[in-house]
Motif scaffolding. Structure first.
Motif, short mmCIF file in Angstrom:
data_model
loop_
_atom_site.label_atom_id
_atom_site.label_comp_id
_atom_site.label_asym_id
_atom_site.label_seq_id
_atom_site.Cartn_x
_atom_site.Cartn_y
_atom_site.Cartn_z
N PHE A 195 0.79 -1.23 0.00
CA PHE A 195 0.00 0.00 0.00
C PHE A 195 0.82 1.28 0.00
CE2 PHE A 195 -3.05 -3.03 1.89
CZ PHE A 195 -4.08 -2.87 0.99
N GLY A 196 2.11 1.19 0.24
CA GLY A 196 2.89 2.43 0.34
C GLY A 196 2.61 3.18 1.63
N LEU A 197 2.22 2.43 2.68
CA LEU A 197 1.89 3.01 3.98
C LEU A 197 2.62 2.27 5.09
CD1 LEU A 197 -2.01 3.09 3.58
CD2 LEU A 197 -0.47 5.04 3.30
N ALA A 198 2.82 2.96 6.19
CA ALA A 198 3.34 2.34 7.40
C ALA A 198 2.78 3.14 8.58
CB ALA A 198 4.86 2.33 7.40
N THR A 199 3.12 2.73 9.79
CA THR A 199 2.68 3.49 10.96
C THR A 199 3.87 4.04 11.72
OG1 THR A 199 2.56 1.45 12.28
CG2 THR A 199 0.53 2.23 11.27
N HIS A 200 3.68 5.24 12.25
CA HIS A 200 4.69 5.90 13.08
C HIS A 200 3.95 6.71 14.13
CE1 HIS A 200 7.55 9.17 14.11
NE2 HIS A 200 8.41 8.18 14.09
N SER A 201 4.24 6.43 15.41
CA SER A 201 3.56 7.13 16.51
C SER A 201 2.04 7.05 16.37
CB SER A 201 4.01 8.59 16.58
OG SER A 201 5.39 8.67 16.81
N ASN A 202 1.56 5.86 16.01
CA ASN A 202 0.12 5.57 15.90
C ASN A 202 -0.57 6.30 14.75
OD1 ASN A 202 0.12 3.85 18.20
ND2 ASN A 202 0.02 5.64 19.53
N ASN A 203 0.20 6.84 13.82
CA ASN A 203 -0.37 7.49 12.63
C ASN A 203 0.14 6.79 11.38
OD1 ASN A 203 -1.75 9.86 13.89
ND2 ASN A 203 0.33 10.33 14.56
N PHE A 204 -0.70 6.79 10.34
CA PHE A 204 -0.23 6.28 9.06
C PHE A 204 0.64 7.33 8.36
CE2 PHE A 204 -3.59 3.01 9.20
CZ PHE A 204 -2.82 1.93 8.81
N VAL A 205 1.74 6.86 7.78
CA VAL A 205 2.64 7.71 7.01
C VAL A 205 2.90 7.04 5.66
CG1 VAL A 205 3.76 8.72 9.04
CG2 VAL A 205 4.70 6.61 8.03
N THR A 206 3.33 7.83 4.68
CA THR A 206 3.70 7.25 3.40
C THR A 206 5.07 6.60 3.53
OG1 THR A 206 4.66 9.34 2.63
CG2 THR A 206 2.35 8.94 2.14
N TRP A 207 5.22 5.41 2.94
CA TRP A 207 6.46 4.65 3.07
C TRP A 207 6.54 3.68 1.90
CZ3 TRP A 207 10.36 5.31 6.55
CH2 TRP A 207 11.35 4.33 6.60
N GLY A 208 7.70 3.59 1.28
CA GLY A 208 7.81 2.72 0.11
C GLY A 208 6.96 3.23 -1.03
N LYS A 209 6.53 2.31 -1.90
CA LYS A 209 5.66 2.65 -3.03
C LYS A 209 4.63 1.55 -3.22
CE LYS A 209 9.14 5.32 -5.57
NZ LYS A 209 9.90 5.42 -6.85
N PRO A 210 3.42 1.91 -3.64
CA PRO A 210 2.40 0.88 -3.88
C PRO A 210 2.76 0.00 -5.09
CG PRO A 210 1.39 3.05 -3.61
CD PRO A 210 2.86 3.27 -3.78
N PHE A 211 2.50 -1.30 -4.95
CA PHE A 211 2.65 -2.22 -6.08
C PHE A 211 1.81 -3.46 -5.80
CE2 PHE A 211 6.16 -3.32 -3.20
CZ PHE A 211 6.01 -4.70 -3.06
N ILE A 212 1.62 -4.29 -6.84
CA ILE A 212 0.89 -5.56 -6.71
C ILE A 212 1.72 -6.67 -7.33
CG2 ILE A 212 -1.18 -6.86 -7.35
CD1 ILE A 212 -2.75 -4.33 -7.38
N LEU A 213 1.80 -7.80 -6.64
CA LEU A 213 2.41 -9.00 -7.18
C LEU A 213 1.36 -10.10 -7.25
CD1 LEU A 213 5.79 -9.22 -5.19
CD2 LEU A 213 5.38 -8.17 -7.44
N SER A 214 1.34 -10.83 -8.36
CA SER A 214 0.54 -12.04 -8.49
C SER A 214 1.50 -13.23 -8.43
CB SER A 214 -0.23 -12.04 -9.81
OG SER A 214 -1.02 -13.20 -9.92
N ILE A 215 1.27 -14.16 -7.50
CA ILE A 215 2.25 -15.17 -7.15
C ILE A 215 1.62 -16.56 -7.22
CG2 ILE A 215 3.79 -15.98 -5.29
CD1 ILE A 215 3.57 -12.99 -4.26
N ASP A 216 2.39 -17.54 -7.73
CA ASP A 216 1.95 -18.94 -7.73
C ASP A 216 1.96 -19.44 -6.28
OD1 ASP A 216 1.70 -21.69 -7.82
OD2 ASP A 216 2.93 -21.93 -9.61
N PRO A 217 0.83 -19.84 -5.72
CA PRO A 217 0.79 -20.23 -4.30
C PRO A 217 1.52 -21.53 -4.00
CG PRO A 217 -1.34 -20.60 -5.33
CD PRO A 217 -0.51 -19.88 -6.34
N GLN A 218 1.80 -22.32 -5.01
CA GLN A 218 2.50 -23.59 -4.79
C GLN A 218 4.01 -23.45 -4.82
OE1 GLN A 218 0.67 -26.20 -3.85
NE2 GLN A 218 -1.08 -24.81 -4.08
N SER A 219 4.52 -22.54 -5.66
CA SER A 219 5.98 -22.44 -5.83
C SER A 219 6.56 -21.12 -5.35
CB SER A 219 6.33 -22.61 -7.32
OG SER A 219 5.80 -21.53 -8.08
N GLY A 220 5.74 -20.09 -5.20
CA GLY A 220 6.25 -18.78 -4.84
C GLY A 220 6.78 -17.99 -6.02
N ARG A 221 6.55 -18.47 -7.23
CA ARG A 221 7.04 -17.78 -8.43
C ARG A 221 6.12 -16.59 -8.74
NH1 ARG A 221 5.42 -18.06 -13.66
NH2 ARG A 221 4.00 -19.78 -13.13
#
Length: 510
Positions: free
Chosen positions: A313-339
């Protein structure tokens, strides 16, 4: 573990406690005309408990037929600060009286089976439900009470990461193990009736009866001294992703760099700052996916028949508040192999405000746009660009089952009108229904009523001005002059306001 029981002298049916117990003089009981009937000329009358401090916590207990209420003095007019002055009490729902009332610096009330536990940030005390005297003073704060067990989980006051399984009946520790606390518990999930999965600086399986079964150390936070940008994300929406338990007192730390815990019939999935792991129920590593080169933040894992979807989500928490952190992205992953099967960037989302999952997509919203990612696809499309003059700026998504509106004389949920829409609120105080790329419905927010609860084929709806009670065919029965959320106990409904609690009998709502 040391146990400090209350000193109690018994003589027949009289109890004398070693601590001071206040008389119920801080509570004034009155009668209030709280509303009117829409189907008769009757006035709805409530018995009202009036307090000199605002209500801080309220829990019901069906075993003793009581409400346990704590009241606490505020430290500022806005209600953001509280003082360590107040009291808690047991209110009978059979005699509608205050059974007992204790002055205290403990205000967090928890009912766990036969136990009444009251805590502050440092300690927990078990109180007798019927008479209000303290029975056991635990060494430290009970942070969690697993259901179906008369147990509490408590960190040691001397060894920072030592977690104890404590008998609530005796205060004695039956097991201990090392579960890190300095990065918070970012999720909890039951593997089965007796094993609790905890994500805390790793993934751990704890047998409530015997202690730690297996563990995988992982990092879920980061130290920082740089300036951070607060996020407009709605905490109540992101909160649903995982069950977070605050255990850390670390400063200059960004937390929740992790996902929810997801389990299926064979595997458990969890993502940390460094990697996504799949683990068998017995604690054997099935596969892991390296995430060190990804801008990881708060994450959400879901599973379909063919893939895992990892949303960052590009979010994290700091002092009980949400802050922007990293960048949003989506991965689609094979649940059997992790690919990794597909991935795409969500950096077009500037400061994520909210998200909602539909049957086949994830819909994200920033202040000025709403975007849709189709599951199993690597495309992201703009559903609608928010025009500040025309629509206002995005505020939050709302559930069409939870909000009701008057339609042709009936109070019906939005999804009753159309359940194929995504509903959201804008900062112009309007609600919009979104179908693909078209805005189909538009309402003023003050026209809507939020679902509070249902009882005896009746529905309780509230807005900023009043409460409505309707029947199961959406017809109005009663209008009440309160905007408080309610609690149902036996044949009574309680409306919990700031300095008072109104009680209405079911028989008066026929």
């Amino acid at each position: 573990m040391k146990v400090l029981p209350a000193i109690i002298f018994s003589c027949g049916s009289l109890f004398f406690c070693a601590h001071a117990q206040m008389q119920p003089r801080s509570v004034k009981i009155t009668t209030t005309a709280i509303g009117i009937s829409a189907i008769s000329i009757n006035t709805i009358v409530a018995k009202t408990f009036n307090f000199n401090f605002p209500v801080f916590n309220c829990k019901k207990d069906s075993l003793t037929k009581q409400l346990f209420v704590s009241a606490r003095q505020r430290g500022d007019a806005a209600g953001n600060l509280y003082l360590s002055r107040g009291y808690f009490m047991g209110i009978s729902c059979t005699g509608d009286t205050v059974n007992w009332l204790n002055e205290s610096s403990l205000f967090n009330v928890l009912v766990s089976g036969t136990n009444l536990l009251v805590s502050n940030d440092e300690k927990t005390v078990r109180y007798n439900k019927l008479h209000g005297y303290d029975e056991i003073r635990y060494d430290h704060k009970i942070i969690y009470t697993p259901p179906k067990f008369n147990k509490g989980l408590m960190y040691s006051s001397t060894a920072n990461d030592v977690l104890h399984g404590v008998s609530l009946a005796t205060g004695i520790s039956s097991w201990s193990c090392s579960i890190p606390r300095n990065e918070d518990w970012v999720d909890m999930q039951y593997l089965n009736d007796s094993v609790l999965l905890v994500a805390a600086n790793g993934l751990h399986a704890i047998n409530i009866r015997s202690g730690l079964k297996w563990t995988f150390p992982l990092s879920t936070s980061a130290k920082t001294s740089r300036s951070l940008i607060y996020s407009s994300a709605k905490y109540k929406t992101i909160q649903k992703i995982s069950t977070v338990l605050k255990t850390s007192s670390e400063e200059n730390q960004v937390t929740q760099l992790a996902s929810n815990i997801l389990k299926d019939d064979k595997l458990i999935y969890f993502s940390s700052k460094e990697k996504l792991i799949a683990v068998s129920h017995e604690g054997q590593l099935a596969w892991e996916l390296d995430l060190k080169n990804y801008p990881v933040s708060k994450m959400y894992i879901s599973k379909s028949d063919s893939s895992l979807t990892l949303v960052n989500f590009g979010l994290a928490t700091h002092s009980n508040n949400f802050v922007t952190w990293g960048k949003p992205f989506i991965l689609s992953i094979d649940p059997q192999s992790g690919r990794i099967m597909s991935q795409f960037d969500l950096s077009d989302i500037d400061n994520l405000a909210d998200f909602v999952k539909t049957n086949n997509s994830l819909v994200f919203a920033a202040k000025n746009s709403i975007l849709e990612a189709k599951l199993g696809s690597n495309s992201l499309k703009t559903v609608i660009a928010m025009n500040g003059h025309k629509y206002g700026s995005f505020s939050e998504f709302i559930n069409g089952n939870d909000y009701y509106i008057l339609k042709e004389g009936y109070f019906v949920p939005l999804n009753f009108i159309n359940d194929n829409l995504v509903y959201f609120k804008a900062d112009n105080n309007k609600i919009y229904g979104l179908d693909s790329t078209n805005l189909v419905y538009e309402y003023h927010f003050n026209e809507l009523y939020k679902l509070d609860r249902k009882f005896e084929n009746k529905t309780v709806l509230i807005n900023d001005e009043k409460t409505l009670i309707t029947n199961n065919t959406f017809e109005l029965l009663f209008t009440l002059n309160t905007t408080a959320e309610s609690i149902i106990l036996n044949d009574r409904i309680y409306f919990i306001e700031d300095y008072k609690i109104h009680m209405v009998l079911f028989k008066d709502l026929k």
